[in-house]
Design an enzyme around this catalytic site. Structure first.
Site, PDB file in Angstrom:
ATOM      1  N   HIS A 183       0.333  -0.920  -0.332  1.00 19.43           N
ATOM      2  CA  HIS A 183       0.241  -0.312   0.267  1.00 19.43           C
ATOM      3  C   HIS A 183       0.976   1.300   0.079  1.00 19.43           C
ATOM      4  CE1 HIS A 183       1.368   0.435   4.559  1.00 19.43           C
ATOM      5  NE2 HIS A 183       0.375   1.587   4.550  1.00 19.43           N
ATOM      6  N   SER A 241       2.814  -6.870 -14.948  1.00 18.91           N
ATOM      7  CA  SER A 241       3.800  -5.766 -15.556  1.00 18.91           C
ATOM      8  C   SER A 241       3.811  -6.302 -17.012  1.00 18.91           C
ATOM      9  CB  SER A 241       5.506  -5.693 -15.067  1.00 18.91           C
ATOM     10  OG  SER A 241       6.165  -4.843 -16.345  1.00 18.91           O
ATOM     11  N   LYS A 264       6.872 -11.776 -12.565  1.00 16.31           N
ATOM     12  CA  LYS A 264       6.226 -11.591 -12.384  1.00 16.31           C
ATOM     13  C   LYS A 264       5.056 -12.711 -13.842  1.00 16.31           C
ATOM     14  CE  LYS A 264       5.321  -7.901 -10.890  1.00 16.31           C
ATOM     15  NZ  LYS A 264       4.730  -7.895  -9.496  1.00 16.31           N
ATOM     16  N   PRO A 308      -0.379  -3.976 -16.267  1.00 14.62           N
ATOM     17  CA  PRO A 308      -0.665  -2.339 -16.804  1.00 14.62           C
ATOM     18  C   PRO A 308       0.676  -2.188 -17.367  1.00 14.62           C
ATOM     19  CG  PRO A 308       0.499  -2.609 -14.994  1.00 14.62           C
ATOM     20  CD  PRO A 308      -0.049  -3.939 -14.439  1.00 14.62           C
TER      21      PRO A 308
END
Length: 324
Positions: free
Chosen positions: A13, A109, A142, A165
């Site tokens: 976060h 990613s 990833k 993203p």
């Protein structure tokens, strides 16, 4: 429990993406949001992660925690990038399953795609060629995260999803003069050129490579959107072996155009010059976002507005960033 009454753990976060997800959840009325700093919970520690999930009844997990960095960091610390990310993902995903978490969103990613993937890069391009060598360890980690989610779905019947993203920027970005990505690096450099009244700013390469940029708040809204999608609707658009979903704008610009946009936002009147003696990298990197569009989500923050927001955040945090 589902909806805004769900207990949601946002791992990572304090990072740019994780912080944006927390803001988006709060805007939507979520009250039970769990967060832990790395000092409070080392996600690389299997026993600590086990105890955390045992102590908290968690309904949803956003896995935004990761070791990240630019080309220099990836080249200098490849073992750290592959090890830390692999073990963070394995610990969180496995303990989420063990303690009955039915829904999890893993954030990946665009570097998962092959170096020479056809443009725009579709989800089907995964594992279809060689990766970019400079960030291969990070990309391998990833990809493993995507496959962990797919495997737990197949074997245990959970609902763990992945979003990939494009290049992100916005509040909370890394503005380090050497280790940052292109948007924050240019914001800082062009701002400093304005303050010092320098006549020109030189950018690496020819300025012609095209890149796609997504504001982090758009990424956060897309993440919550994908998490909340009905499984039946998602299954119609997502194949079992291509379960990840691209997130981007579907639009790109040249690096020179990016620099010119930043100069306009900053109010810098000097010249933007290119240095063709420096490497350009791949000529184009654009995500195919048709799958997400069919599901009902499109980005809403254009590049100029997004740069304005990122620049405002940078100006408000300059004292903190001065020594960074």
């Amino acid at each position: 429990m589902t909806g805004i009454d769900a207990t949601v753990f946002v791992a990572g976060h304090r990072g740019m993406v994780g912080a944006a997800i927390v803001r988006q959840l709060q805007r939507q009325g979520y009250k039970n949001i769990l967060t832990r700093t790395s000092a409070e919970l080392d996600l690389r520690d299997q026993a600590a992660v086990d105890q955390f999930f045992a102590d908290n009844r968690i309904d949803q997990v956003y896995l935004a925690a990761a070791k990240v960095g630019g080309i220099h960091a990836n080249a200098t610390y490849p073992a750290d990038f592959v090890y830390d990310n692999l073990i963070i993902q394995a610990n969180v995903i496995h303990q989420a399953y063990r303690y009955g978490v039915k829904k999890l969103l893993f954030l990946g990613s665009s570097c998962i795609y092959p170096k020479f993937a056809a443009q725009p890069m579709a989800e089907s391009a995964l594992l279809d060629g060689y990766l970019e060598p400079t960030n291969e360890p990070y990309a391998i980690a990833k990809i493993a995260g995507i496959k962990l989610c797919e495997s737990y779905n197949r074997q245990y019947g959970v609902d763990y999803r992945s979003v990939m993203p494009t290049n992100l920027y916005g509040p909370g970005d890394n503005f380090h003069p050497e280790n940052s990505h292109v948007v924050p690096a240019l914001i800082r450099r062009i701002h400093e050129a304005k303050v010092r009244n320098l006549p020109e700013v030189v950018i690496w390469g020819s300025g012609s490579p095209k890149r796609e940029f997504l504001h982090v708040d758009d990424m956060a809204t897309a993440s919550v959107f994908v998490m909340d999608l009905e499984k039946q609707l998602l299954d119609k658009q997502v194949l079992p072996m291509q379960s990840h979903i691209n997130v981007g704008t579907g639009k790109d610009c040249t690096i020179l155009e990016l620099a010119q946009t930043i100069a306009a936002v900053v109010g810098y009147k000097g010249k933007i010059k290119t240095d063709p003696s420096k490497p350009d990298g791949a000529p184009r990197k654009l995500m195919n976002v048709e799958r997400l569009a069919r599901l009902g989500w499109k980005s809403s923050i254009n590049l100029f507005e997004g740069i304005q927001d990122a620049y405002q955040w940078y100006c408000e945090h300059q004292i903190e960033l001065r020594e960074v």
